[in-house]
Design a protein around this motif. Structure first.
Motif, PDB file in Angstrom:
ATOM      1  N   ALA A 192       0.832  -1.208   0.000  1.00  0.00           N
ATOM      2  CA  ALA A 192       0.000   0.000   0.000  1.00  0.00           C
ATOM      3  C   ALA A 192       0.863   1.253   0.000  1.00  0.00           C
ATOM      4  CB  ALA A 192      -0.928  -0.005   1.221  1.00  0.00           C
ATOM      5  N   GLY A 193       1.969   1.219   0.752  1.00  0.00           N
ATOM      6  CA  GLY A 193       2.886   2.364   0.770  1.00  0.00           C
ATOM      7  C   GLY A 193       3.504   2.620  -0.590  1.00  0.00           C
ATOM      8  N   TYR A 194       3.849   1.553  -1.297  1.00  0.00           N
ATOM      9  CA  TYR A 194       4.429   1.694  -2.636  1.00  0.00           C
ATOM     10  C   TYR A 194       3.423   2.323  -3.602  1.00  0.00           C
ATOM     11  CZ  TYR A 194       6.450   0.487  -7.146  1.00  0.00           C
ATOM     12  OH  TYR A 194       6.942   0.548  -8.430  1.00  0.00           O
ATOM     13  N   ILE A 195       2.200   1.798  -3.578  1.00  0.00           N
ATOM     14  CA  ILE A 195       1.152   2.325  -4.460  1.00  0.00           C
ATOM     15  C   ILE A 195       0.854   3.784  -4.141  1.00  0.00           C
ATOM     16  CG2 ILE A 195      -1.305   2.113  -5.083  1.00  0.00           C
ATOM     17  CD1 ILE A 195      -0.940  -0.952  -4.589  1.00  0.00           C
ATOM     18  N   ALA A 196       0.773   4.107  -2.846  1.00  0.00           N
ATOM     19  CA  ALA A 196       0.519   5.489  -2.443  1.00  0.00           C
ATOM     20  C   ALA A 196       1.665   6.391  -2.908  1.00  0.00           C
ATOM     21  CB  ALA A 196       0.371   5.564  -0.931  1.00  0.00           C
ATOM     22  N   GLY A 197       2.899   5.899  -2.824  1.00  0.00           N
ATOM     23  CA  GLY A 197       4.049   6.671  -3.281  1.00  0.00           C
ATOM     24  C   GLY A 197       3.981   6.993  -4.761  1.00  0.00           C
ATOM     25  N   VAL A 198       3.514   6.038  -5.555  1.00  0.00           N
ATOM     26  CA  VAL A 198       3.379   6.269  -6.996  1.00  0.00           C
ATOM     27  C   VAL A 198       2.369   7.373  -7.269  1.00  0.00           C
ATOM     28  CG1 VAL A 198       2.581   5.243  -9.175  1.00  0.00           C
ATOM     29  CG2 VAL A 198       4.057   3.923  -7.643  1.00  0.00           C
ATOM     30  N   PHE A 199       1.224   7.314  -6.592  1.00  0.00           N
ATOM     31  CA  PHE A 199       0.197   8.338  -6.786  1.00  0.00           C
ATOM     32  C   PHE A 199       0.675   9.711  -6.302  1.00  0.00           C
ATOM     33  CE2 PHE A 199      -2.645   4.722  -7.347  1.00  0.00           C
ATOM     34  CZ  PHE A 199      -3.499   5.185  -8.339  1.00  0.00           C
ATOM     35  N   CYS A 200       1.450   9.733  -5.216  1.00  0.00           N
ATOM     36  CA  CYS A 200       2.002  11.000  -4.720  1.00  0.00           C
ATOM     37  C   CYS A 200       2.907  11.627  -5.770  1.00  0.00           C
ATOM     38  CB  CYS A 200       2.822  10.762  -3.449  1.00  0.00           C
ATOM     39  SG  CYS A 200       1.816  10.386  -2.026  1.00  0.00           S
ATOM     40  N   ALA A 201       3.741  10.806  -6.381  1.00  0.00           N
ATOM     41  CA  ALA A 201       4.684  11.312  -7.379  1.00  0.00           C
ATOM     42  C   ALA A 201       3.957  11.917  -8.562  1.00  0.00           C
ATOM     43  CB  ALA A 201       5.607  10.187  -7.835  1.00  0.00           C
ATOM     44  N   ILE A 202       2.845  11.274  -8.931  1.00  0.00           N
ATOM     45  CA  ILE A 202       2.042  11.777 -10.063  1.00  0.00           C
ATOM     46  C   ILE A 202       1.390  13.100  -9.693  1.00  0.00           C
ATOM     47  CG2 ILE A 202       0.020  11.345 -11.506  1.00  0.00           C
ATOM     48  CD1 ILE A 202       0.697   8.325 -11.248  1.00  0.00           C
TER      49      ILE A 202
END
Length: 202
Positions: A192-202
């Motif tokens: 979940a942290g990885y997925i959230a990190g991807v969305f944050c970067a976008i």
């Protein structure tokens, strides 16, 4: 620690933003910085980065739980569940507001050290010099743009993380969360942290 680990990249990024003609892109930025000041110069700003983002992290995660509980109690249990995404967004925005107040002074010193060659080489040298020249108010000159950058980022991070954890347990994990081992819960948290990190970067 991750912020500190990428200080060389952050230094070059800041210098490109200040003087794009001189530093050009990433590769040229590294070359010019090393040629003028040596390899050790790439670590400039590591101390304020470590201290600043450590304070920010403590405030961000600590205040997030505080505000989440506060707003949840104000909304009532049923509304807190029905409007949980809004709850996550409000709590994370409130937490980041205060976290950036803790971060801003160290961020100001870091940027000054990194983008003004000859100004100072260390936090110990740069902090008193900065205070003497600009005072305490100078440490917070960048607070508004910092809020503008960090608050939306943190809102996305926490809301996306919370809902992703929820979706993983609902759709991918074949047993209730309470029945999962610590290791299984850790895997879900990392995913979940990885997925959230991807969305944050976008």
């Amino acid at each position: 620690l991750t912020h500190t680990a990428v200080v060389p990249l952050d230094l070059v990024k800041c210098r490109i933003q200040v003087d794009g003609a001189k530093y050009g892109g990433i590769i040229q930025g590294f070359r010019v910085s090393v040629a003028e000041e040596g390899v050790r110069a790439l670590a400039k700003g590591w101390a304020p980065t470590l201290i600043g983002y450590s304070m920010q992290g403590v405030c961000k995660f600590g205040f997030y739980e505080v505000f989440k509980n506060l707003y949840s109690n104000l909304m009532g249990e049923e509304n807190a569940f029905l409007w949980r995404t809004s709850l996550y967004l409000a709590a994370s925005a409130s937490a980041e507001f205060f976290a950036d107040i803790a971060l801003c002074p160290m961020e100001a010193i870091k940027v000054r050290i990194q983008t003004s060659p000859g100004y100072a080489n260390t936090l110990r040298e740069g902090f008193p010099k900065f205070l003497k020249e600009e005072g305490v108010a100078g440490l917070y000159k960048g607070i508004v743009p910092l809020w503008g950058r960090q608050i939306p980022y943190t809102m996305m991070k926490f809301a996306c993380f919370e809902r992703t954890v929820e979706l993983i347990y609902k759709n991918l994990v074949p047993k209730p969360r309470a029945d999962c081992t610590k290791g299984e819960q850790l895997v879900v948290t990392f995913a979940a942290g990885y997925i959230a990190g991807v969305f944050c970067a976008i």
